[in-house]
Write a protein that holds these residues in place. Structure first.
Motif, PDB file in Angstrom:
ATOM      1  N   SER A  14       0.857  -1.195   0.000  1.00  0.00           N
ATOM      2  CA  SER A  14       0.000   0.000   0.000  1.00  0.00           C
ATOM      3  C   SER A  14       0.883   1.230   0.000  1.00  0.00           C
ATOM      4  CB  SER A  14      -0.885   0.052   1.251  1.00  0.00           C
ATOM      5  OG  SER A  14      -1.703  -1.078   1.304  1.00  0.00           O
ATOM      6  N   TYR A  15       0.384   2.291  -0.595  1.00  0.00           N
ATOM      7  CA  TYR A  15       1.025   3.601  -0.483  1.00  0.00           C
ATOM      8  C   TYR A  15       0.013   4.512   0.196  1.00  0.00           C
ATOM      9  CZ  TYR A  15       4.594   1.924  -3.683  1.00  0.00           C
ATOM     10  OH  TYR A  15       5.606   1.209  -4.255  1.00  0.00           O
ATOM     11  N   GLY A  16       0.301   4.896   1.432  1.00  0.00           N
ATOM     12  CA  GLY A  16      -0.670   5.682   2.184  1.00  0.00           C
ATOM     13  C   GLY A  16      -1.941   4.865   2.329  1.00  0.00           C
ATOM     14  N   THR A  17      -3.055   5.444   1.901  1.00  0.00           N
ATOM     15  CA  THR A  17      -4.323   4.710   2.021  1.00  0.00           C
ATOM     16  C   THR A  17      -4.620   3.911   0.761  1.00  0.00           C
ATOM     17  OG1 THR A  17      -5.484   6.643   1.184  1.00  0.00           O
ATOM     18  CG2 THR A  17      -5.376   6.388   3.594  1.00  0.00           C
ATOM     19  N   LYS A  18      -3.745   4.040  -0.237  1.00  0.00           N
ATOM     20  CA  LYS A  18      -4.009   3.349  -1.506  1.00  0.00           C
ATOM     21  C   LYS A  18      -3.426   1.931  -1.479  1.00  0.00           C
ATOM     22  CE  LYS A  18      -3.180   3.687  -6.457  1.00  0.00           C
ATOM     23  NZ  LYS A  18      -4.504   3.310  -6.887  1.00  0.00           N
ATOM     24  N   THR A  19      -4.301   0.945  -1.597  1.00  0.00           N
ATOM     25  CA  THR A  19      -3.843  -0.443  -1.646  1.00  0.00           C
ATOM     26  C   THR A  19      -3.538  -0.803  -3.092  1.00  0.00           C
ATOM     27  OG1 THR A  19      -5.241  -0.965   0.234  1.00  0.00           O
ATOM     28  CG2 THR A  19      -4.479  -2.829  -1.097  1.00  0.00           C
ATOM     29  N   GLY A  38      -2.314  -6.652 -16.862  1.00  0.00           N
ATOM     30  CA  GLY A  38      -3.205  -5.727 -16.170  1.00  0.00           C
ATOM     31  C   GLY A  38      -3.195  -4.385 -16.833  1.00  0.00           C
ATOM     32  N   PRO A  39      -4.247  -3.611 -16.631  1.00  0.00           N
ATOM     33  CA  PRO A  39      -4.291  -2.275 -17.226  1.00  0.00           C
ATOM     34  C   PRO A  39      -3.279  -1.344 -16.547  1.00  0.00           C
ATOM     35  CG  PRO A  39      -6.212  -2.642 -15.824  1.00  0.00           C
ATOM     36  CD  PRO A  39      -5.430  -3.928 -15.843  1.00  0.00           C
ATOM     37  N   ASN A  40      -3.118  -0.156 -17.079  1.00  0.00           N
ATOM     38  CA  ASN A  40      -2.221   0.830 -16.475  1.00  0.00           C
ATOM     39  C   ASN A  40      -2.572   1.023 -15.016  1.00  0.00           C
ATOM     40  OD1 ASN A  40      -2.312   2.622 -19.501  1.00  0.00           O
ATOM     41  ND2 ASN A  40      -0.455   1.838 -18.567  1.00  0.00           N
ATOM     42  N   GLY A  41      -1.530   1.036 -14.184  1.00  0.00           N
ATOM     43  CA  GLY A  41      -1.747   1.330 -12.771  1.00  0.00           C
ATOM     44  C   GLY A  41      -2.259   0.157 -11.959  1.00  0.00           C
ATOM     45  N   ALA A  42      -2.306  -1.044 -12.571  1.00  0.00           N
ATOM     46  CA  ALA A  42      -2.862  -2.206 -11.849  1.00  0.00           C
ATOM     47  C   ALA A  42      -1.933  -2.688 -10.745  1.00  0.00           C
ATOM     48  CB  ALA A  42      -3.132  -3.338 -12.829  1.00  0.00           C
ATOM     49  N   GLY A  43      -0.644  -2.363 -10.847  1.00  0.00           N
ATOM     50  CA  GLY A  43       0.290  -2.809  -9.823  1.00  0.00           C
ATOM     51  C   GLY A  43       1.326  -3.795 -10.336  1.00  0.00           C
ATOM     52  N   LYS A  44       1.442  -3.915 -11.662  1.00  0.00           N
ATOM     53  CA  LYS A  44       2.376  -4.890 -12.251  1.00  0.00           C
ATOM     54  C   LYS A  44       3.822  -4.550 -11.881  1.00  0.00           C
ATOM     55  CE  LYS A  44       1.016  -3.943 -16.492  1.00  0.00           C
ATOM     56  NZ  LYS A  44       0.041  -2.885 -16.198  1.00  0.00           N
ATOM     57  N   THR A  45       4.188  -3.267 -12.086  1.00  0.00           N
ATOM     58  CA  THR A  45       5.565  -2.869 -11.783  1.00  0.00           C
ATOM     59  C   THR A  45       5.840  -3.005 -10.297  1.00  0.00           C
ATOM     60  OG1 THR A  45       5.557  -1.359 -13.656  1.00  0.00           O
ATOM     61  CG2 THR A  45       7.218  -0.954 -11.959  1.00  0.00           C
ATOM     62  N   THR A  46       4.848  -2.696  -9.482  1.00  0.00           N
ATOM     63  CA  THR A  46       5.010  -2.843  -8.033  1.00  0.00           C
ATOM     64  C   THR A  46       5.331  -4.298  -7.701  1.00  0.00           C
ATOM     65  OG1 THR A  46       3.450  -1.038  -7.678  1.00  0.00           O
ATOM     66  CG2 THR A  46       3.855  -2.501  -5.807  1.00  0.00           C
ATOM     67  N   ALA A  47       4.618  -5.236  -8.334  1.00  0.00           N
ATOM     68  CA  ALA A  47       4.877  -6.661  -8.081  1.00  0.00           C
ATOM     69  C   ALA A  47       6.295  -7.026  -8.507  1.00  0.00           C
ATOM     70  CB  ALA A  47       3.847  -7.520  -8.817  1.00  0.00           C
ATOM     71  N   GLY A  86      13.814  -3.390 -16.590  1.00  0.00           N
ATOM     72  CA  GLY A  86      12.696  -2.538 -16.182  1.00  0.00           C
ATOM     73  C   GLY A  86      12.017  -1.885 -17.368  1.00  0.00           C
ATOM     74  N   GLN A  87      10.949  -1.158 -17.061  1.00  0.00           N
ATOM     75  CA  GLN A  87      10.207  -0.477 -18.116  1.00  0.00           C
ATOM     76  C   GLN A  87      11.058   0.625 -18.728  1.00  0.00           C
ATOM     77  OE1 GLN A  87       6.201   1.453 -17.441  1.00  0.00           O
ATOM     78  NE2 GLN A  87       5.810  -0.585 -16.666  1.00  0.00           N
ATOM     79  N   PHE A  88      11.913   1.216 -17.891  1.00  0.00           N
ATOM     80  CA  PHE A  88      12.751   2.291 -18.393  1.00  0.00           C
ATOM     81  C   PHE A  88      14.162   1.758 -18.549  1.00  0.00           C
ATOM     82  CE2 PHE A  88       9.138   4.063 -16.219  1.00  0.00           C
ATOM     83  CZ  PHE A  88       8.583   4.773 -17.265  1.00  0.00           C
TER      84      PHE A  88
END
Ligand SMILES: Nc1ncnc2c1ncn2[C@@H]1O[C@H](COP(=O)(O)OP(=O)(O)OP(=O)(O)O)[C@@H](O)[C@H]1O
Length: 323
Positions: A14-19, A38-47, A86-88
């Motif tokens: 989670s980041y702050g209140t965002k899971t 997953g779509p953009n922002g789904a959490g793929k890079t986080t995983a 990585g993506q970049f």
């Protein structure tokens, strides 16, 4: 379970209140390709960042093992067995392809001669010999991505993470990249890749997990996921309203689209089912102007499973696992 290259249970972040990750399970057998879709922002890079030790798992996460090592207790051992693209891009544009490779060899503390040998071999394997002595800033997108992966392979990792490896590449470069990934797997490497391209997952992955709303919405082979969604149909188009009406009367139960004069008949697309439709049209003396067979593809799965409206309505959707 010793043959799992990557095993995570109840992964959270989670980041702050965002899971971002709300307890996901991942099991990737050694020598296979796993695609996290997953779509953009789904959490793929986080995983990917968690599994590759770049960021720590969130509080309450279950155990994570990568390459047989515990991610939290032995992060160095994990780092020693993985490569990450990585993506970049990690490519330094100011120096040549060879110099980028040698830099990686130094980072891996390879002896000089071994580093030069590994660099030359990988540049050859990734078709970069001609460009090897040119600054990487002059490379095309596809060449940069190939160099990026070549750099990832310098330490001969047995597990590699590829975060959106073909985003932004033209179709030819994308196919080249797929060949490269298949080659890696043939050599026994385990590949964890993230992608927004369903075709890519379909082409490469042994198993696919669809990430949505912080959870794995579904997991399985491409064929298994496709079975989750209905959507196979035969589409008949007509140019004459009379023929259209006659066909609609003959094929009761067909979905009508009066504007485009087309009928949609649910069908698995088998020869038998197609023949039944054609026989009914023949019996009524009608000929369609166009006939197309649509079988569900991963796009259908993706849209069915990642509808943003689901998140508002069902905050904790159940996971569908198909075997
Ligand atoms: N360091 C951070 N601080 C706060 N929020 C973050 C941080 N990193 C990621 N996020 C948020 O977490 C969510 C998931 O991001 P992530 O990059 O993992 O998604 P993604 O599936 O890889 O998306 P994309 O396909 O766009 O790269 C996003 O809403 C992002 O804004």
């Amino acid at each position: 379970m010793t043959d799992l290259a990557i095993a995570a249970s109840g992964l959270r972040k989670s980041y702050g209140t965002k899971t971002v990750l709300d307890g996901i399970d991942i099991a990737v057998p050694a020598g296979t390709v796993f695609a996290l879709l997953g779509p953009n922002g789904a959490g793929k890079t986080t995983a990917v960042n968690i599994l590759s030790t770049l960021i720590s798992p969130g509080a309450g996460s279950g155990p994570v093992r990568v390459g047989g090592h515990d991610l939290v207790a032995a992060p160095q051992a994990v780092r020693g067995s993985i490569g990450v693209t990585g993506q970049f891009s990690a490519v330094d544009g100011l120096i040549t392809g060879t110099e980028n490779m040698l830099l990686m060899a130094d980072l891996h503390r390879l002896p000089k001669a071994e580093g030069r040998r590994a660099a030359a071999e990988l540049l050859e394997r990734f078709d970069l010999v001609e460009a090897a002595d040119k600054p990487a800033s002059t490379y095309s997108g596809g060449m940069k991505r190939r160099l990026d992966i070549a750099m990832t392979l310098v330490g001969d990792p047995r597990i590699i993470f590829l975060d959106e490896p073909t985003t932004g590449l033209d179709p030819r470069s994308r196919h080249t990249m797929w060949q490269i990934i298949r080659g890696l797997v043939a050599g026994g490497v385990t590949v964890f890749l993230t992608t927004q391209y369903l075709e890519e997952a379909d082409q490469l992955a042994d198993r696919i997990a669809v990430l949505h709303g912080g959870r794995i919405a579904a997991e399985g082979t491409a064929a298994e996921l496709k079975r989750l969604v209905p959507g196979g149909h035969v589409l008949l188009r007509f140019s004459e309203p009379q023929a259209y009406e006659a066909a609609a009367a003959a094929l009761r139960g067909a979905g009508r689209d009066d504007e485009s004069l087309s009928l949609q008949i649910a069908s698995g697309g088998s020869q038998r089912e197609l023949r039944a439709v054609l026989d009914e049209l023949d019996a009524a003396g009608i000929e369609a102007d166009e006939l197309t067979v649509h079988t569900p593809d991963l796009d259908d799965v993706f849209f069915a499973l990642t509808d943003p409206a689901d998140l508002a309505a069902v905050p904790h959707q159940t996971k569908e696992t198909v075997r």
